[in-house]
Design a protein around this motif. Structure first.
Motif, mmCIF file in Angstrom:
data_model
loop_
_atom_site.group_PDB
_atom_site.id
_atom_site.type_symbol
_atom_site.label_atom_id
_atom_site.label_comp_id
_atom_site.label_asym_id
_atom_site.label_seq_id
_atom_site.Cartn_x
_atom_site.Cartn_y
_atom_site.Cartn_z
ATOM 1 N N LEU A 75 0.825 -1.206 0.000
ATOM 2 C CA LEU A 75 0.000 0.000 0.000
ATOM 3 C C LEU A 75 0.864 1.263 0.000
ATOM 4 C CD1 LEU A 75 -2.787 1.318 0.134
ATOM 5 C CD2 LEU A 75 -2.712 1.055 2.630
ATOM 6 N N GLN A 76 1.951 1.246 0.764
ATOM 7 C CA GLN A 76 2.851 2.397 0.770
ATOM 8 C C GLN A 76 3.444 2.645 -0.617
ATOM 9 O OE1 GLN A 76 5.528 3.293 4.091
ATOM 10 N NE2 GLN A 76 4.940 1.289 4.946
ATOM 11 N N LEU A 77 3.818 1.575 -1.309
ATOM 12 C CA LEU A 77 4.384 1.712 -2.653
ATOM 13 C C LEU A 77 3.340 2.222 -3.637
ATOM 14 C CD1 LEU A 77 6.555 -1.523 -2.798
ATOM 15 C CD2 LEU A 77 7.340 0.821 -2.424
ATOM 16 N N ARG A 78 2.100 1.775 -3.518
ATOM 17 C CA ARG A 78 1.036 2.244 -4.414
ATOM 18 C C ARG A 78 0.704 3.712 -4.142
ATOM 19 N NH1 ARG A 78 -3.710 -2.133 -4.606
ATOM 20 N NH2 ARG A 78 -4.395 -0.696 -6.229
ATOM 21 N N GLU A 119 2.852 5.895 -3.026
ATOM 22 C CA GLU A 119 3.984 6.644 -3.576
ATOM 23 C C GLU A 119 3.853 6.797 -5.076
ATOM 24 O OE1 GLU A 119 7.495 7.581 -5.588
ATOM 25 O OE2 GLU A 119 6.596 5.587 -5.702
ATOM 26 N N ALA A 120 3.412 5.748 -5.751
ATOM 27 C CA ALA A 120 3.229 5.813 -7.203
ATOM 28 C C ALA A 120 2.194 6.871 -7.567
ATOM 29 C CB ALA A 120 2.813 4.454 -7.751
ATOM 30 N N ALA A 121 1.123 6.960 -6.792
ATOM 31 C CA ALA A 121 0.094 7.966 -7.055
ATOM 32 C C ALA A 121 0.632 9.370 -6.818
ATOM 33 C CB ALA A 121 -1.124 7.710 -6.177
ATOM 34 N N ARG A 122 1.461 9.531 -5.789
ATOM 35 C CA ARG A 122 2.024 10.850 -5.499
ATOM 36 C C ARG A 122 3.037 11.266 -6.553
ATOM 37 N NH1 ARG A 122 2.308 8.624 -0.172
ATOM 38 N NH2 ARG A 122 4.550 8.287 -0.424
ATOM 39 N N SER A 123 3.769 10.297 -7.099
ATOM 40 C CA SER A 123 4.804 10.620 -8.081
ATOM 41 C C SER A 123 4.218 11.083 -9.405
ATOM 42 C CB SER A 123 5.692 9.386 -8.326
ATOM 43 O OG SER A 123 6.456 9.094 -7.191
ATOM 44 N N ALA A 124 2.972 10.696 -9.686
ATOM 45 C CA ALA A 124 2.296 11.098 -10.928
ATOM 46 C C ALA A 124 3.151 10.713 -12.127
ATOM 47 C CB ALA A 124 1.978 12.582 -10.901
ATOM 48 N N ASP A 125 3.543 11.684 -12.965
ATOM 49 C CA ASP A 125 4.267 11.351 -14.186
ATOM 50 C C ASP A 125 5.384 12.349 -14.422
ATOM 51 O OD1 ASP A 125 4.921 9.929 -16.412
ATOM 52 O OD2 ASP A 125 2.932 9.969 -17.288
ATOM 53 N N THR A 126 6.227 12.059 -15.408
ATOM 54 C CA THR A 126 7.341 12.938 -15.744
ATOM 55 C C THR A 126 7.019 13.728 -17.009
ATOM 56 O OG1 THR A 126 8.406 11.152 -16.984
ATOM 57 C CG2 THR A 126 9.025 11.416 -14.669
ATOM 58 N N HIS A 127 7.672 14.875 -17.159
ATOM 59 C CA HIS A 127 7.398 15.766 -18.279
ATOM 60 C C HIS A 127 7.944 15.197 -19.592
ATOM 61 C CE1 HIS A 127 5.983 18.815 -15.554
ATOM 62 N NE2 HIS A 127 7.130 18.793 -14.884
ATOM 63 N N THR A 167 20.050 2.759 -10.121
ATOM 64 C CA THR A 167 19.098 1.823 -9.530
ATOM 65 C C THR A 167 19.311 1.741 -8.023
ATOM 66 O OG1 THR A 167 19.027 0.524 -11.572
ATOM 67 C CG2 THR A 167 18.182 -0.524 -9.582
ATOM 68 N N ALA A 168 20.562 1.723 -7.607
ATOM 69 C CA ALA A 168 20.860 1.644 -6.180
ATOM 70 C C ALA A 168 20.311 2.852 -5.428
ATOM 71 C CB ALA A 168 22.363 1.530 -5.957
ATOM 72 N N ILE A 169 20.416 4.033 -6.017
ATOM 73 C CA ILE A 169 19.881 5.235 -5.373
ATOM 74 C C ILE A 169 18.373 5.096 -5.181
ATOM 75 C CG2 ILE A 169 19.484 7.712 -5.659
ATOM 76 C CD1 ILE A 169 22.180 7.760 -7.229
ATOM 77 N N SER A 170 17.692 4.661 -6.221
ATOM 78 C CA SER A 170 16.240 4.499 -6.132
ATOM 79 C C SER A 170 15.867 3.408 -5.139
ATOM 80 C CB SER A 170 15.666 4.187 -7.517
ATOM 81 O OG SER A 170 15.905 5.252 -8.421
ATOM 82 N N GLU A 171 16.603 2.304 -5.148
ATOM 83 C CA GLU A 171 16.311 1.211 -4.219
ATOM 84 C C GLU A 171 16.560 1.644 -2.774
ATOM 85 O OE1 GLU A 171 17.161 -2.660 -7.095
ATOM 86 O OE2 GLU A 171 18.825 -1.729 -6.016
ATOM 87 N N ALA A 172 17.608 2.421 -2.556
ATOM 88 C CA ALA A 172 17.881 2.916 -1.206
ATOM 89 C C ALA A 172 16.736 3.794 -0.718
ATOM 90 C CB ALA A 172 19.196 3.692 -1.187
ATOM 91 N N TRP A 173 16.189 4.590 -1.613
ATOM 92 C CA TRP A 173 15.071 5.487 -1.275
ATOM 93 C C TRP A 173 13.835 4.679 -0.880
ATOM 94 C CZ3 TRP A 173 10.172 6.896 -2.980
ATOM 95 C CH2 TRP A 173 9.734 8.183 -2.665
ATOM 96 N N PHE A 174 13.529 3.635 -1.648
ATOM 97 C CA PHE A 174 12.366 2.808 -1.341
ATOM 98 C C PHE A 174 12.597 1.965 -0.090
ATOM 99 C CE2 PHE A 174 11.077 3.719 -5.741
ATOM 100 C CZ PHE A 174 9.741 4.004 -5.540
ATOM 101 N N ALA A 175 13.825 1.504 0.122
ATOM 102 C CA ALA A 175 14.119 0.751 1.336
ATOM 103 C C ALA A 175 13.896 1.631 2.565
ATOM 104 C CB ALA A 175 15.556 0.238 1.299
ATOM 105 N N ARG A 176 14.328 2.878 2.477
ATOM 106 C CA ARG A 176 14.097 3.799 3.600
ATOM 107 C C ARG A 176 12.610 4.030 3.820
ATOM 108 N NH1 ARG A 176 16.401 9.928 3.512
ATOM 109 N NH2 ARG A 176 14.717 10.106 1.966
ATOM 110 N N LEU A 177 11.847 4.140 2.725
ATOM 111 C CA LEU A 177 10.399 4.316 2.832
ATOM 112 C C LEU A 177 9.760 3.173 3.613
ATOM 113 C CD1 LEU A 177 7.788 5.879 1.871
ATOM 114 C CD2 LEU A 177 7.780 4.319 -0.102
ATOM 115 N N LEU A 178 10.275 1.952 3.408
ATOM 116 C CA LEU A 178 9.703 0.768 4.047
ATOM 117 C C LEU A 178 10.404 0.398 5.351
ATOM 118 C CD1 LEU A 178 9.152 -1.493 0.901
ATOM 119 C CD2 LEU A 178 7.512 0.039 2.007
ATOM 120 N N GLY A 179 11.402 1.179 5.740
ATOM 121 C CA GLY A 179 12.102 0.910 6.988
ATOM 122 C C GLY A 179 13.019 -0.291 6.932
#
Length: 356
Positions: free
Chosen positions: A18-21, A23-31, A90-102
């Motif tokens: 649910l947290q990941l979903r 986040e996906a809604a908050r991220s919306a889209d890129t220009h 990829t590692a930067i993004s994975e680190a960000w999501f890992a922090r989101l999930l604790g």
């Protein structure tokens, strides 16, 4: 007790998903940025700015998908460490999501990775295991996973973890954003190959939609994908090293799907770097070397369209933020140490953009 433990694990996994979903809604889209060049009348160029993601690259989409894949397959549990092999983004993004999930995150990265990327992982709470030249990062990551960590395995799972039929994947997003443009179905979409996930997603989706749009892969000269694609050889290896991080894999990875790719353009490192510099001049901000590789491939395709008298549109990706390469691709001393002078290539590129 076992039933209680299983119920607790399922509750944690459901909350994490649910947290990941959310986040996906908050991220919306890129220009999707639009440009025209005097040297290519009748051809519109579009640049999808994937660097605008919260973690600064197109790997934000992949990292979310890898975490969801691990959770939905029961491979990732509460309190478990997470590990992956990555050259940086990829590692930067994975680190960000890992922090989101604790969760604790370990990135296995080549020691030659741009210092800005290593610092970004560490600033997000990740730990970097740096490997020596010639040491396999994936083997090291698997060894760490053998101690109980969840191996996200971007190179092994990228093409299956991403929902290529839709769900706002990158291909669906591009075509939705192009819908009201003068040429809504691009002649070409151009991307590089890191894990193979992006090219597989785009190529499959174009066929799923029944479109005539073709997919071109832009790669450094002599990469594993280039050689593998030309001979349909899953065991092909690179003939040249590259300074362009994130693409130009030394061997064919499991996620490389050859038959959804219509063309491959090889680009010299000096040309990719010069094109990254040119993108800063055109767009007012820095992007990484793989974005420059993409631009060079777009121009080669556009020259072919021009010679055939064809109008239309070409779409490519701005893959990651260029500030991560301040100490490498945008540093004159670093370039000189690697015998790279982007000046002549930069001048040739400027002439190509302006002269018909």
């Amino acid at each position: 007790m076992n039933d209680d433990w299983n119920a607790g694990e399922r509750r944690w996994a459901a909350d994490a998903i649910l947290q990941l979903r959310r986040e996906a809604a908050r991220s919306a889209d890129t220009h999707l940025l639009h440009m025209r060049f005097a040297g290519f009348p009748g051809i519109d160029f579009y640049f999808k700015d994937e660097a605008a993601h919260p973690t600064g690259s197109l790997k934000h989409r992949l990292a979310r998908s890898l975490f969801l894949y691990a959770l939905c397959n029961g491979r990732l549990r509460e309190g478990q460490a997470v590990v992956d092999a990555s050259s940086g983004s990829t590692a930067i993004s994975e680190a960000w999501f890992a922090r989101l999930l604790g969760l604790r995150f370990i990135a296995v990265m080549p020691a030659c990775t741009a210092p800005g990327k290593i610092e970004a992982v560490r600033s997000l709470g990740g730990h970097c295991e740096l490997t020596a030249d010639g040491e396999c990062t994936q083997s090291r990551a698997r060894a760490i996973a053998g101690g109980g960590a969840c191996f996200l395995d971007q190179f092994g799972l990228a093409e299956r973890a991403t929902d290529w039929r839709g769900n706002n994947n990158i291909a669906e997003s591009i075509l939705d954003q192009m819908a009201r443009e003068p040429c809504p179905h691009p002649a070409w979409i151009v991307c590089g190959v890191g894990t193979g996930g992006t090219s597989a997603t785009i190529g499959r989706y174009l066929r799923y939609r029944g479109l005539d749009t073709r997919l071109c892969v832009a790669e450094p000269v002599g990469s594993g994908f280039v050689r593998g694609w030309r001979g349909r050889d899953p065991h092909a290896t690179a003939t040249h090293p590259t300074l362009i991080e994130g693409i130009g894999r030394p061997r064919v990875e499991p996620g490389f799907i050859f038959d959804v790719v219509d063309a491959v353009v090889e680009v010299e490192d000096a040309d990719s770097i010069a094109a990254a510099w040119r993108l800063e001049e055109l767009l007012g901000r820095r992007y990484g070397g793989s974005s420059g590789t993409n631009l060079m491939a777009c121009l080669q395709l556009a020259e072919g369209m021009r010679e055939q008298g064809c109008n239309g549109s070409i779409v490519t990706l701005l893959c990651d933020r260029g500030d991560r390469y301040a100490q490498t691709l945008f540093d004159h001393d670093w370039l000189a140490a690697h015998a790279i002078d982007p000046g002549p290539a930069h001048a040739r590129l400027a002439a190509r953009l302006q002269a018909a």
